[in-house]
Design an enzyme around this catalytic site. Structure first.
Site, mmCIF file in Angstrom:
data_model
loop_
_atom_site.group_PDB
_atom_site.id
_atom_site.type_symbol
_atom_site.label_atom_id
_atom_site.label_comp_id
_atom_site.label_asym_id
_atom_site.label_seq_id
_atom_site.Cartn_x
_atom_site.Cartn_y
_atom_site.Cartn_z
ATOM 1 N N CYS A 233 -14.458 -3.384 17.881
ATOM 2 C CA CYS A 233 -14.457 -4.530 18.818
ATOM 3 C C CYS A 233 -13.121 -4.502 19.534
ATOM 4 C CB CYS A 233 -14.645 -5.853 18.067
ATOM 5 S SG CYS A 233 -16.092 -5.921 16.984
ATOM 6 N N ALA A 234 -12.870 -3.438 20.289
ATOM 7 C CA ALA A 234 -11.523 -3.117 20.764
ATOM 8 C C ALA A 234 -10.990 -4.108 21.787
ATOM 9 C CB ALA A 234 -11.506 -1.706 21.350
ATOM 10 N N CYS A 355 -9.111 -14.186 14.982
ATOM 11 C CA CYS A 355 -7.947 -14.984 15.392
ATOM 12 C C CYS A 355 -8.306 -16.455 15.230
ATOM 13 C CB CYS A 355 -7.507 -14.651 16.818
ATOM 14 S SG CYS A 355 -8.790 -14.786 18.066
#
Length: 403
Positions: A233-234, A355
């Site tokens: 999931c770059a 995050c």
């Protein structure tokens, strides 16, 4: 914080940025790019604009309450918000025509009222305060307060092109003040208002701007030169480039995403960073993942999430439909974890990361995954707390494939 009033010309830019973000739905970084393009702004002027705009968005409902307006009106009420901001921080008022409508006595009355509401003082909307309390209990108020603060500036040393000492020396030459960050070997904190992206150090690819907490995610992969690694999931590729540096440019690093424009941007960043072992691959359908079954020594799943750990940096998230998107996001995270984990070899390591600071997106996802998959075991996990570290909020879990 400012010691002198914001110049009306800069205030007009702040008002325009609020309109871009709140009315046009534009991400804050894109709004900055749009409004700053073609303008001859000095670095300190850009820093002032970013400081004020960021704080207005981090505590938008507070400043709306002080200005006597509704949050839904905020995008068109930049100057009333700016005057409330100046009064709240006890900064002399800017010389602007809207000052005629500002009433000091009314402001003081409103200020006494909002001080009775800690969540409002932290700029926390009702939906988020309820969610944070449900998820984090007594720990939420500290995190809530931390997420209302201005973010610190961190960079990651690009070890493909030099070391920390060399970067510090180059920064000193260019007038950039920086200090080392305890507990994160690759990080430096920028302590001045330097225009980083105009420095020779940036043009030469000596660093990437990346939060110190984010740097701990790629480090958890513990990659070695010569490995086959997949960043599935770059996105923009900050963690991809960190992985490439840790691999010393040796081995195969596949950066994957569902959006081609992100991969195109990553290619440009990789060239500047000297990360020549990065290969980009668009995820077109489930077959893209199936073709890589049991092929990787390391897999990073930095999954789509609510972003509630990075509210300091992306405060506009508070005022979007984040609450409505949360349930679909949690379902997507579980789906990605189940499907993409198959790319890990037996004996390989998977790192799941977000995050977010919400357990429902973090440890709860890992526990649910492990309950259904005896192919993996949990080595360790870590929650990076904004309140405890001053970094952005992240979660990471290291899993080993054992069968």
């Amino acid at each position: 914080m400012l010691k002198s009033p914001l110049h009306p010309r800069l205030g007009d830019l702040v008002a325009a940025l609020l309109d871009d973000v709140l009315n046009q739905g534009m991400p804050l970084d894109r709004a900055y790019s749009r409004r700053f393009s073609g303008l001859s702004l000095k670095p300190f002027e850009q820093a002032r604009i970013a400081l004020v705009t960021g704080d207005l968005l981090r505590r938008l409902n507070l400043y709306c309450a002080l200005a006597g307006i509704q949050v839904r009106q905020a995008g068109k009420m930049g100057w009333p918000l700016l005057l409330a901001w100046h009064a709240f921080h006890r900064i002399a008022m800017p010389n602007h025509r809207s000052l005629d409508r500002f009433k000091e006595e009314t402001f003081r009355f409103r200020l006494q009222d909002v001080k009775k509401n800690p969540a409002l003082m932290d700029g926390c909307p009702t939906w988020l305060d309820k969610l944070g309390t449900d998820q984090l209990g007594e720990g939420w108020p500290r995190e809530r307060a931390a997420l209302s603060e201005m973010p610190r500036r961190f960079v990651r040393v690009n070890t493909l092109k030099g070391d920390k000492a060399a970067l510090l020396a180059q920064f000193k030459k260019e007038g950039v003040e920086a200090i080392e960050v305890e507990g994160v070997d690759t990080a430096l904190e920028i302590t001045s208002d330097a225009a980083l992206f105009k420095t020779k150090a940036f043009k030469d690819g000596l660093f990437e701007q990346q939060d110190a907490g984010s740097q701990k995610v790629a480090a958890a992969l513990a990659v070695e030169p010569g490995m086959r690694v997949i960043d599935a999931c770059a996105g923009a590729g900050g963690k991809t480039l960190h992985i490439a540096a840790a691999m010393q440019g040796k081995g195969r690093l596949i950066a994957m995403d569902v959006e081609q424009w992100k991969l195109d941007n990553l290619k440009e960043r990789a060239r500047r960073a000297g990360a020549h072992n990065v290969e980009t691959r668009l995820i077109e359908d489930s077959k893209t993942i199936k073709r890589l079954k049991e092929s990787a020594d390391r897999v990073l799943l930095d999954v789509p999430c609510s972003g509630l750990g990075v509210l300091k940096r992306n405060p506009d998230t508070k005022w979007k439909d984040t609450a409505e998107r949360l349930a679909p996001l949690v379902a997507l995270q579980a789906e990605i974890l189940e499907s993409y984990s198959r790319m890990v070899k037996v004996g390989g390591i998977l790192v799941y990361a977000t995050c977010s600071i919400l357990p429902m997106e973090n440890r709860a996802q890992i526990d649910a995954f492990l309950a259904k998959n005896d192919r993996f075991r949990l080595i360790e996990d870590e929650s990076i707390s904004p309140a405890e570290t001053g970094f952005d909020g992240f979660y990471l879990a290291r899993l080993e494939r054992i069968a």
